[in-house]
Write a protein that holds these residues in place. Structure first.
Motif, PDB file in Angstrom:
ATOM      1  N   SER A   1       0.905  -1.264  -0.093  1.00  0.00           N
ATOM      2  CA  SER A   1      -0.055   0.018   0.039  1.00  0.00           C
ATOM      3  C   SER A   1       0.842   1.055   0.149  1.00  0.00           C
ATOM      4  N   LEU A   2       1.921   1.363   0.585  1.00  0.00           N
ATOM      5  CA  LEU A   2       2.766   2.574   0.947  1.00  0.00           C
ATOM      6  C   LEU A   2       3.515   2.876  -0.543  1.00  0.00           C
ATOM      7  N   ASP A   3       3.795   1.640  -0.998  1.00  0.00           N
ATOM      8  CA  ASP A   3       4.425   1.823  -2.551  1.00  0.00           C
ATOM      9  C   ASP A   3       3.259   2.335  -3.612  1.00  0.00           C
ATOM     10  N   ALA A   4       2.322   1.683  -3.438  1.00  0.00           N
ATOM     11  CA  ALA A   4       1.016   2.058  -4.297  1.00  0.00           C
ATOM     12  C   ALA A   4       0.701   3.522  -3.944  1.00  0.00           C
ATOM     13  N   PHE A   5       0.553   4.030  -2.868  1.00  0.00           N
ATOM     14  CA  PHE A   5       0.382   5.469  -2.536  1.00  0.00           C
ATOM     15  C   PHE A   5       1.451   6.375  -2.871  1.00  0.00           C
ATOM     16  N   ASP A   6       2.688   5.981  -3.133  1.00  0.00           N
ATOM     17  CA  ASP A   6       3.799   6.652  -3.303  1.00  0.00           C
ATOM     18  C   ASP A   6       4.299   7.415  -2.105  1.00  0.00           C
ATOM     19  N   GLY A   7       4.367   6.431  -1.160  1.00  0.00           N
ATOM     20  CA  GLY A   7       4.883   6.770   0.140  1.00  0.00           C
ATOM     21  C   GLY A   7       6.457   7.005   0.403  1.00  0.00           C
ATOM     22  N   ARG A   8       6.932   7.481   1.307  1.00  0.00           N
ATOM     23  CA  ARG A   8       8.025   7.809   1.616  1.00  0.00           C
ATOM     24  C   ARG A   8       8.675   6.695   2.626  1.00  0.00           C
ATOM     25  N   ILE A   9      10.090   6.512   2.426  1.00  0.00           N
ATOM     26  CA  ILE A   9      10.914   5.480   2.962  1.00  0.00           C
ATOM     27  C   ILE A   9      11.342   5.985   4.515  1.00  0.00           C
TER      28      ILE A   9
ATOM     29  N   ASN B   1      11.940   4.907  -5.004  1.00  0.00           N
ATOM     30  CA  ASN B   1      13.079   5.809  -5.443  1.00  0.00           C
ATOM     31  C   ASN B   1      12.922   6.846  -6.183  1.00  0.00           C
ATOM     32  N   ASN B   2      11.675   7.100  -6.895  1.00  0.00           N
ATOM     33  CA  ASN B   2      11.148   8.286  -7.594  1.00  0.00           C
ATOM     34  C   ASN B   2      11.185   9.418  -6.973  1.00  0.00           C
ATOM     35  N   ILE B   3      11.464  10.683  -7.464  1.00  0.00           N
ATOM     36  CA  ILE B   3      11.241  11.889  -6.698  1.00  0.00           C
ATOM     37  C   ILE B   3       9.815  11.994  -6.305  1.00  0.00           C
ATOM     38  N   LYS B   4       9.871  12.443  -4.947  1.00  0.00           N
ATOM     39  CA  LYS B   4       8.462  12.882  -4.346  1.00  0.00           C
ATOM     40  C   LYS B   4       7.973  14.280  -4.211  1.00  0.00           C
ATOM     41  N   ALA B   5       6.714  14.606  -4.515  1.00  0.00           N
ATOM     42  CA  ALA B   5       6.294  15.766  -4.577  1.00  0.00           C
ATOM     43  C   ALA B   5       5.834  16.244  -2.987  1.00  0.00           C
ATOM     44  N   HIS B   6       5.743  15.565  -2.368  1.00  0.00           N
ATOM     45  CA  HIS B   6       5.094  15.553  -0.910  1.00  0.00           C
ATOM     46  C   HIS B   6       6.389  15.127   0.041  1.00  0.00           C
ATOM     47  N   VAL B   7       6.112  15.973   0.966  1.00  0.00           N
ATOM     48  CA  VAL B   7       7.357  15.903   2.213  1.00  0.00           C
ATOM     49  C   VAL B   7       6.820  14.718   3.133  1.00  0.00           C
ATOM     50  N   GLN B   8       5.588  14.547   3.252  1.00  0.00           N
ATOM     51  CA  GLN B   8       4.989  13.658   4.505  1.00  0.00           C
ATOM     52  C   GLN B   8       3.888  12.724   4.051  1.00  0.00           C
TER      53      GLN B   8
ATOM     54  N   LEU C   1      -6.053   5.051  -0.448  1.00  0.00           N
ATOM     55  CA  LEU C   1      -5.960   4.615  -1.634  1.00  0.00           C
ATOM     56  C   LEU C   1      -6.992   4.846  -2.771  1.00  0.00           C
ATOM     57  N   VAL C   2      -8.393   4.779  -2.174  1.00  0.00           N
ATOM     58  CA  VAL C   2      -9.522   4.977  -3.088  1.00  0.00           C
ATOM     59  C   VAL C   2      -9.706   6.576  -3.377  1.00  0.00           C
ATOM     60  N   SER C   3      -9.056   7.324  -2.581  1.00  0.00           N
ATOM     61  CA  SER C   3      -9.216   8.719  -2.618  1.00  0.00           C
ATOM     62  C   SER C   3      -9.137   9.780  -3.711  1.00  0.00           C
ATOM     63  N   GLY C   4      -8.455   9.002  -4.456  1.00  0.00           N
ATOM     64  CA  GLY C   4      -8.174   9.848  -6.040  1.00  0.00           C
ATOM     65  C   GLY C   4      -7.006  10.731  -5.719  1.00  0.00           C
ATOM     66  N   THR C   5      -6.179  10.563  -4.873  1.00  0.00           N
ATOM     67  CA  THR C   5      -4.986  11.453  -4.558  1.00  0.00           C
ATOM     68  C   THR C   5      -3.715  10.605  -5.070  1.00  0.00           C
TER      69      THR C   5
ATOM     70  N   PRO D   1      -6.481   7.091  -9.656  1.00  0.00           N
ATOM     71  CA  PRO D   1      -7.856   7.456 -10.134  1.00  0.00           C
ATOM     72  C   PRO D   1      -8.689   7.355  -8.898  1.00  0.00           C
ATOM     73  N   SER D   2      -9.664   8.012  -8.998  1.00  0.00           N
ATOM     74  CA  SER D   2     -11.026   7.865  -7.864  1.00  0.00           C
ATOM     75  C   SER D   2     -11.395   6.474  -8.070  1.00  0.00           C
ATOM     76  N   PHE D   3     -11.330   5.804  -6.922  1.00  0.00           N
ATOM     77  CA  PHE D   3     -11.865   4.547  -6.588  1.00  0.00           C
ATOM     78  C   PHE D   3     -11.040   3.681  -7.309  1.00  0.00           C
ATOM     79  N   LEU D   4      -9.967   3.703  -7.673  1.00  0.00           N
ATOM     80  CA  LEU D   4      -9.057   2.911  -8.367  1.00  0.00           C
ATOM     81  C   LEU D   4      -9.675   2.117  -9.570  1.00  0.00           C
ATOM     82  N   VAL D   5     -10.394   2.958 -10.324  1.00  0.00           N
ATOM     83  CA  VAL D   5     -10.822   2.417 -11.734  1.00  0.00           C
ATOM     84  C   VAL D   5     -10.586   3.486 -12.823  1.00  0.00           C
ATOM     85  N   ALA D   6     -10.307   3.109 -13.912  1.00  0.00           N
ATOM     86  CA  ALA D   6      -9.734   3.868 -15.101  1.00  0.00           C
ATOM     87  C   ALA D   6     -10.714   5.056 -15.634  1.00  0.00           C
ATOM     88  N   ASN D   7     -12.083   4.581 -15.443  1.00  0.00           N
ATOM     89  CA  ASN D   7     -13.286   5.428 -15.899  1.00  0.00           C
ATOM     90  C   ASN D   7     -14.149   5.724 -14.785  1.00  0.00           C
ATOM     91  N   PRO D   8     -13.842   6.244 -13.653  1.00  0.00           N
ATOM     92  CA  PRO D   8     -14.734   6.335 -12.574  1.00  0.00           C
ATOM     93  C   PRO D   8     -16.134   7.444 -13.086  1.00  0.00           C
TER      94      PRO D   8
END
Length: 492
Positions: A227-235, A269-276, A358-362, A366-373
């Protein structure tokens, strides 16, 4: 077929799990047989030579402790005890837990402090080895004089009464004896009390729950990493330097595990746009770690309990004593059982919060994790289901052990309610498993939206294995079969 010898040697919770999983048979060791015979012989001699009343042996039970019983009625006293105490109601205790109850009751009686006859204990061994599951009901125990009601149901078939499940059918204890050509056990003095007093119902639920809690705690770390990686989280929140300055063991273990699970991730390892990150991601070491520490503590208590004699009175041949005391009282394990319910509830709680994110569209998902919400609702309602389970867990996690309703004409004036705590823990475990399965369902879906960037080899392996049973969801389809497959995946 492997045989486990019942003895006075330490019996671990993990070993119980192995015995049940591998279908091992039981056999009383020579030492156990000697202990049982020695205690019974001592008790018989004591009754014959001593005119003083002995609670539950030559007297009635509970508040009837001052009523003396004639020698010609001692056997009937024990039979009446089992019959009258079989007052269980509600759903049946699952066979998987009944099997553990049988093992724990055999173990406790084998120490030679209970006064049971050898043939009585041997019959319980035969139940275990022949997959005879006494029909036991969940409700009825106060966790005070042990688990009187459920243990009465467990032991009724010894005397040809009650019901059992055998070869997939529920039959009477009388029919079981006919089928197996067994004679009903003729109970001697004190035996009914030895069988009914004890904490084996609470303890069996606790053993099962601990084995499941360990499995789910392990999965929670893996799923949280995905989930952390899917959410683009920080290590950074998982780096050892953070946890070295607050060195709770579970916290350190969890952070290390998360680092290992995520090593080699392109997304990480991708550059993050968020700090927290939100707490549900950033504080995984603190929350999952506290759960680990709770499991460790509860295991240490239950470990002592399942290696103890917990009936009453305690017969001590070496000290020439028969002591009516309180080893059957459930308080020592009721409190930890409640504690484990709270911990597992929190494991589900933080999992649901990650699902929500994960489902919040951030974070580019995509919103609710579907390509065509819009035309598709996607994973919207999976979070509802997880929230429902979490909400129920919060109610179930209210401690049972803070309650007491006096019983037996106020002779038993403070009870533990440990059996109710155990039943609630059983339900919390299942709800937590469901929530974690839903998180995995969501995390795998979210991870696919990160392609062509890949997660770590460890996370990709879990993802690929999961995809063999649960597909990527392109457009709306029936979700409940996939949730069930996710649950089964966690069990495999």
């Amino acid at each position: 077929m492997t045989t486990h010898y019942i003895s006075a040697e330490h019996l671990s919770i993990e070993r119980i799990g192995e015995i049940i999983k591998n279908g091992e048979k039981l056999e009383l060791s020579d030492d156990a047989k000697q202990r049982i015979r020695r205690c019974r012989n001592y008790l018989d001699k004591k009754i014959a030579s001593n005119g003083a009343p002995v609670y539950g042996v030559t007297t009635g039970f509970g508040s009837l402790c001052n009523v003396s019983i004639g020698k010609d009625q001692l056997s009937q006293l024990q039979i009446n005890l089992i019959k009258s105490h079989a007052c269980g109601v509600g759903e049946r205790v699952p066979n998987s837990i009944v099997k553990i109850m049988l093992l724990l009751k055999i173990q406790s009686l084998s120490y030679g402090y209970s006064g049971c006859k050898l043939d009585t204990v041997q019959r319980l061994v035969q139940f275990f080895n022949n997959d005879v599951y006494p029909v036991v009901y969940r409700q009825g125990s106060l966790g005070a004089s042990g688990d009187l009601v459920p243990l009465a149901h467990l032991c009724l078939p010894l005397i040809g009464m009650g019901e059992v499940e055998y070869q997939g059918k529920v039959i009477s204890g009388e029919e079981l004896c006919r089928k197996k050509r067994w004679k009903p056990i003729e109970l001697a003095s004190k035996e009914g009390l030895a069988l009914l007093n004890g904490t084996q119902n609470m303890s069996a639920f606790a053993v099962w729950s601990l084995l499941e809690a360990q499995r789910l705690s392990d999965w929670a770390d893996k799923i949280a990493a995905m989930s952390l990686d899917a959410f683009d989280g920080r290590i950074e929140p998982f780096m050892h330097a953070v946890h070295a300055v607050r060195p709770h063991l579970g916290q350190i273990e969890t952070a290390k595990r998360m680092r290992e699970m995520l090593e080699g991730s392109q997304i990480l390892n991708n550059i993050k746009a968020h700090v927290q990150d939100p707490y549900s991601f950033r504080c995984v070491p603190q929350v999952h770690g506290a759960v680990k520490d709770t499991i460790r503590y509860v295991r240490s208590v239950i470990d002592i309990e399942i290696n103890s004699a917990t009936d009453n009175p305690t017969v001590c041949p070496d000290d020439d004593l028969i002591i009516s005391a309180g080893n059957f009282h459930g308080e020592p394990i009721a409190l930890p059982i409640d504690f484990l319910s709270i911990a597992m509830s929190e494991l589900a709680d933080i999992s649901e919060r990650r699902i929500y994110r994960l489902v919040s569209g951030t974070r580019g998902l995509p919103s609710f994790l579907v390509a065509n919400p819009g035309v598709n609702s996607g994973f919207m309602i999976t979070q509802y289901t997880a929230a429902s389970c979490v909400s129920l867990n919060k109610s179930l996690a209210m401690p049972s052990s803070v309650d007491s309703i006096p019983s037996c004409q106020d002779q038993e004036d403070l009870v533990s309610m440990g059996a109710n705590a155990a039943i609630k823990l059983y339900k919390v475990i299942y709800n937590t498993e469901r929530v974690l399965a839903i998180e995995l369902f969501n995390a795998a879906q979210a991870l696919d939206f990160r392609l062509p960037l890949k997660s770590s080899p460890a996370i990709c392996q879990i993802h690929d294995d999961f995809r063999r049973v649960v597909p990527f969801i392109l457009n709306d389809e029936l979700m409940y079969p996939h949730i069930e497959q996710a649950i089964q995946f966690l069990r495999r």
